[in-house]
Design a protein around this motif. Structure first.
Motif, PDB file in Angstrom:
ATOM      1  N   ALA A  46      89.847  -1.080 -11.896  1.00  0.00           N
ATOM      2  CA  ALA A  46      88.771  -1.551 -12.314  1.00  0.00           C
ATOM      3  C   ALA A  46      87.604  -0.308 -12.437  1.00  0.00           C
ATOM      4  CB  ALA A  46      87.986  -2.427 -11.601  1.00  0.00           C
ATOM      5  N   ILE A  47      86.740  -0.419 -13.323  1.00  0.00           N
ATOM      6  CA  ILE A  47      85.859   0.630 -13.531  1.00  0.00           C
ATOM      7  C   ILE A  47      84.467  -0.139 -13.035  1.00  0.00           C
ATOM      8  CG2 ILE A  47      84.598   2.425 -14.746  1.00  0.00           C
ATOM      9  CD1 ILE A  47      87.299   3.188 -14.104  1.00  0.00           C
ATOM     10  N   PHE A  58      82.084   4.115 -10.436  1.00  0.00           N
ATOM     11  CA  PHE A  58      83.419   4.327  -9.513  1.00  0.00           C
ATOM     12  C   PHE A  58      84.621   3.727 -10.106  1.00  0.00           C
ATOM     13  CE2 PHE A  58      81.574   0.497  -7.454  1.00  0.00           C
ATOM     14  CZ  PHE A  58      82.899  -0.036  -7.079  1.00  0.00           C
ATOM     15  N   GLY A  59      85.743   4.243  -9.765  1.00  0.00           N
ATOM     16  CA  GLY A  59      87.056   3.832 -10.016  1.00  0.00           C
ATOM     17  C   GLY A  59      87.313   2.912  -8.878  1.00  0.00           C
ATOM     18  N   SER A  60      88.168   2.065  -9.062  1.00  0.00           N
ATOM     19  CA  SER A  60      88.798   1.165  -7.892  1.00  0.00           C
ATOM     20  C   SER A  60      90.339   0.721  -8.136  1.00  0.00           C
ATOM     21  CB  SER A  60      88.003  -0.204  -7.936  1.00  0.00           C
ATOM     22  OG  SER A  60      88.541  -0.943  -7.066  1.00  0.00           O
ATOM     23  N   GLY A  61      90.996   1.158  -6.963  1.00  0.00           N
ATOM     24  CA  GLY A  61      92.574   0.918  -7.141  1.00  0.00           C
ATOM     25  C   GLY A  61      93.106   1.112  -5.727  1.00  0.00           C
ATOM     26  N   GLY A  62      94.373   0.998  -5.688  1.00  0.00           N
ATOM     27  CA  GLY A  62      95.072   1.311  -4.264  1.00  0.00           C
ATOM     28  C   GLY A  62      95.751   2.585  -4.369  1.00  0.00           C
ATOM     29  N   ASP A  63      96.073   3.383  -5.590  1.00  0.00           N
ATOM     30  CA  ASP A  63      96.939   4.542  -5.637  1.00  0.00           C
ATOM     31  C   ASP A  63      96.271   5.072  -7.044  1.00  0.00           C
ATOM     32  OD1 ASP A  63      98.654   6.548  -5.881  1.00  0.00           O
ATOM     33  OD2 ASP A  63     100.315   5.375  -5.702  1.00  0.00           O
ATOM     34  N   ILE A  64      95.383   5.910  -7.008  1.00  0.00           N
ATOM     35  CA  ILE A  64      94.844   6.339  -8.060  1.00  0.00           C
ATOM     36  C   ILE A  64      95.150   8.023  -8.242  1.00  0.00           C
ATOM     37  CG2 ILE A  64      92.680   6.926  -9.309  1.00  0.00           C
ATOM     38  CD1 ILE A  64      91.430   4.787  -7.534  1.00  0.00           C
ATOM     39  N   TYR A  65      95.634   8.218  -9.407  1.00  0.00           N
ATOM     40  CA  TYR A  65      96.158   9.575  -9.670  1.00  0.00           C
ATOM     41  C   TYR A  65      95.866  10.247 -10.980  1.00  0.00           C
ATOM     42  CZ  TYR A  65     100.362   7.601 -11.563  1.00  0.00           C
ATOM     43  OH  TYR A  65     101.177   6.759 -12.035  1.00  0.00           O
ATOM     44  N   GLN A  66      96.034  11.620 -11.034  1.00  0.00           N
ATOM     45  CA  GLN A  66      95.762  12.295 -12.372  1.00  0.00           C
ATOM     46  C   GLN A  66      96.782  13.433 -12.246  1.00  0.00           C
ATOM     47  OE1 GLN A  66      92.431  14.656 -14.874  1.00  0.00           O
ATOM     48  NE2 GLN A  66      92.031  12.442 -14.012  1.00  0.00           N
ATOM     49  N   VAL A  82      84.545   8.821  -1.604  1.00  0.00           N
ATOM     50  CA  VAL A  82      85.365   7.570  -1.269  1.00  0.00           C
ATOM     51  C   VAL A  82      84.444   6.496  -0.611  1.00  0.00           C
ATOM     52  CG1 VAL A  82      87.619   8.506  -1.574  1.00  0.00           C
ATOM     53  CG2 VAL A  82      86.433   8.439   0.679  1.00  0.00           C
ATOM     54  N   ALA A  83      84.946   5.301  -0.645  1.00  0.00           N
ATOM     55  CA  ALA A  83      84.249   4.214   0.053  1.00  0.00           C
ATOM     56  C   ALA A  83      85.360   3.056   0.327  1.00  0.00           C
ATOM     57  CB  ALA A  83      83.037   3.601  -0.730  1.00  0.00           C
ATOM     58  N   ALA A  84      85.368   2.519   1.350  1.00  0.00           N
ATOM     59  CA  ALA A  84      86.262   1.245   1.524  1.00  0.00           C
ATOM     60  C   ALA A  84      85.672  -0.023   0.827  1.00  0.00           C
ATOM     61  CB  ALA A  84      86.172   0.780   3.051  1.00  0.00           C
ATOM     62  N   ASP A  85      86.281  -0.893   0.165  1.00  0.00           N
ATOM     63  CA  ASP A  85      86.193  -2.050  -0.398  1.00  0.00           C
ATOM     64  C   ASP A  85      86.265  -3.173   0.885  1.00  0.00           C
ATOM     65  OD1 ASP A  85      85.834  -4.700  -1.406  1.00  0.00           O
ATOM     66  OD2 ASP A  85      86.698  -3.895  -3.163  1.00  0.00           O
ATOM     67  N   LEU A  86      84.879  -3.360   1.543  1.00  0.00           N
ATOM     68  CA  LEU A  86      84.920  -3.972   2.692  1.00  0.00           C
ATOM     69  C   LEU A  86      85.869  -5.297   2.661  1.00  0.00           C
ATOM     70  CD1 LEU A  86      81.463  -2.878   4.009  1.00  0.00           C
ATOM     71  CD2 LEU A  86      84.007  -2.081   4.510  1.00  0.00           C
ATOM     72  N   ASN A 147      96.085   1.237   3.867  1.00  0.00           N
ATOM     73  CA  ASN A 147      95.837   0.230   4.669  1.00  0.00           C
ATOM     74  C   ASN A 147      95.340  -1.325   4.126  1.00  0.00           C
ATOM     75  OD1 ASN A 147      93.186   1.372   4.585  1.00  0.00           O
ATOM     76  ND2 ASN A 147      92.628   0.234   6.358  1.00  0.00           N
ATOM     77  N   THR A 148      94.553  -0.981   2.897  1.00  0.00           N
ATOM     78  CA  THR A 148      94.082  -2.138   2.339  1.00  0.00           C
ATOM     79  C   THR A 148      94.599  -2.117   0.741  1.00  0.00           C
ATOM     80  OG1 THR A 148      92.296  -0.972   1.382  1.00  0.00           O
ATOM     81  CG2 THR A 148      91.982  -1.993   3.454  1.00  0.00           C
ATOM     82  N   TYR A 149      94.022  -3.055   0.048  1.00  0.00           N
ATOM     83  CA  TYR A 149      94.590  -3.351  -1.314  1.00  0.00           C
ATOM     84  C   TYR A 149      93.539  -2.355  -2.316  1.00  0.00           C
ATOM     85  CZ  TYR A 149      95.221  -5.791  -6.008  1.00  0.00           C
ATOM     86  OH  TYR A 149      95.677  -5.875  -7.185  1.00  0.00           O
ATOM     87  N   ASP A 150      92.374  -2.159  -1.997  1.00  0.00           N
ATOM     88  CA  ASP A 150      91.481  -1.590  -2.915  1.00  0.00           C
ATOM     89  C   ASP A 150      90.547  -0.499  -2.249  1.00  0.00           C
ATOM     90  OD1 ASP A 150      91.789  -1.680  -5.863  1.00  0.00           O
ATOM     91  OD2 ASP A 150      90.544  -3.421  -5.892  1.00  0.00           O
ATOM     92  N   PHE A 151      90.095   0.379  -2.897  1.00  0.00           N
ATOM     93  CA  PHE A 151      88.982   1.496  -2.381  1.00  0.00           C
ATOM     94  C   PHE A 151      88.348   1.858  -3.636  1.00  0.00           C
ATOM     95  CE2 PHE A 151      92.568   4.318  -3.456  1.00  0.00           C
ATOM     96  CZ  PHE A 151      91.840   5.556  -3.573  1.00  0.00           C
ATOM     97  N   GLY A 152      87.102   2.564  -3.275  1.00  0.00           N
ATOM     98  CA  GLY A 152      86.504   2.962  -4.392  1.00  0.00           C
ATOM     99  C   GLY A 152      86.637   4.580  -4.255  1.00  0.00           C
ATOM    100  N   LEU A 153      86.467   5.367  -5.710  1.00  0.00           N
ATOM    101  CA  LEU A 153      86.811   6.739  -5.601  1.00  0.00           C
ATOM    102  C   LEU A 153      85.800   6.983  -6.752  1.00  0.00           C
ATOM    103  CD1 LEU A 153      88.364   9.316  -5.225  1.00  0.00           C
ATOM    104  CD2 LEU A 153      90.096   8.581  -7.131  1.00  0.00           C
ATOM    105  N   ALA A 154      84.912   8.050  -6.603  1.00  0.00           N
ATOM    106  CA  ALA A 154      83.999   8.603  -7.541  1.00  0.00           C
ATOM    107  C   ALA A 154      83.761   9.897  -7.196  1.00  0.00           C
ATOM    108  CB  ALA A 154      82.404   7.791  -7.240  1.00  0.00           C
ATOM    109  N   ALA A 155      83.203  10.548  -8.584  1.00  0.00           N
ATOM    110  CA  ALA A 155      82.715  11.942  -8.560  1.00  0.00           C
ATOM    111  C   ALA A 155      83.701  13.084  -8.095  1.00  0.00           C
ATOM    112  CB  ALA A 155      81.503  12.154  -7.805  1.00  0.00           C
ATOM    113  N   VAL A 156      84.916  12.986  -8.865  1.00  0.00           N
ATOM    114  CA  VAL A 156      86.016  13.868  -8.429  1.00  0.00           C
ATOM    115  C   VAL A 156      86.069  14.848  -9.255  1.00  0.00           C
ATOM    116  CG1 VAL A 156      88.528  13.855  -8.349  1.00  0.00           C
ATOM    117  CG2 VAL A 156      87.612  11.774  -8.353  1.00  0.00           C
TER     118      VAL A 156
END
Length: 190
Positions: A46-47, A58-66, A82-86, A147-156
């Motif tokens: 998700a975005i 931010f982008g959301s996912g479990g394994d995000i790459y480029q 980064v941030a945990a999706d609580l 350790n979880t299903y999703d996390f947030g990634l931003a400003a890379v």
């Protein structure tokens, strides 16, 4: 006069080394702020627009790459948030890899999820910075949730680090320019 010019030139070099003026380096990450929806990234689920996120998206996912175009032997500076999706867990264990080789891994502090508040508003953003030297023309930058299903990634951002030769060359150019200016002002005052 020449010793004064040499002294000023040396002072310029010392100041440049202590406080380098670095030209704005180009971010080689495509869509590092996730403003173009799913463009250029793989693994996004998700975005999400959220005013609390860095840059508001931010982008959301479990394994995000480029895959990044890099120059072998060039040093790069990497920053991201980064941030945990609580909703999925109290903290995030993240592995950061380059070309399937772990650069680092870390855990965010644990927080409690509140089901009365929008889950995106509960994300606690952390900025991280690392440096690396590219070993090939293409470098896969990968963020893996361990350790979880999703996390947030931003400003890379990944930018090349100017080489020390840049500072030396700047000293030479400044010194030559200063000497030319001093010479022309000396000639004009005669």
């Amino acid at each position: 006069m020449k010793s004064r010019i040499a002294g000023i030139g040396s002072l310029c070099c010392v100041l440049l080394a202590a406080f380098p003026v670095i030209a704005h380096a180009q971010n080689i990450v495509q869509n590092g702020n996730f403003k173009s929806l799913f463009a250029d990234w793989s693994g996004l689920g998700a975005i999400i627009n959220n005013p609390n996120a860095p840059n508001g998206v931010f982008g959301s996912g479990g394994d995000i790459y480029q895959d990044l175009f890099t120059s072998p032997g060039q040093q790069y500076s990497l920053t991201f948030s980064v941030a945990a999706d609580l909703y999925f867990g109290p903290s995030l264990n993240l592995e950061l890899s380059l070309n399937n080789q772990e650069l680092t891994s870390f855990s965010t502090p644990p927080y409690t999820y509140n089901n009365q508040i929008n889950r995106s508003d509960q994300m606690r953003w952390e900025q991280h910075s690392y440096s690396f030297t590219a070993s090939s023309n293409i470098t896969r930058l990968e963020f893996i949730d361990l350790n979880t299903y999703d996390f947030g990634l931003a400003a890379v951002s990944v930018v090349p680090v100017p080489e020390p030769k840049f500072i030396s060359m700047a000293c030479v150019i400044l010194g030559l320019g200063f000497m030319r200016r001093m010479r022309s002002s000396t000639i004009s005052t005669r």
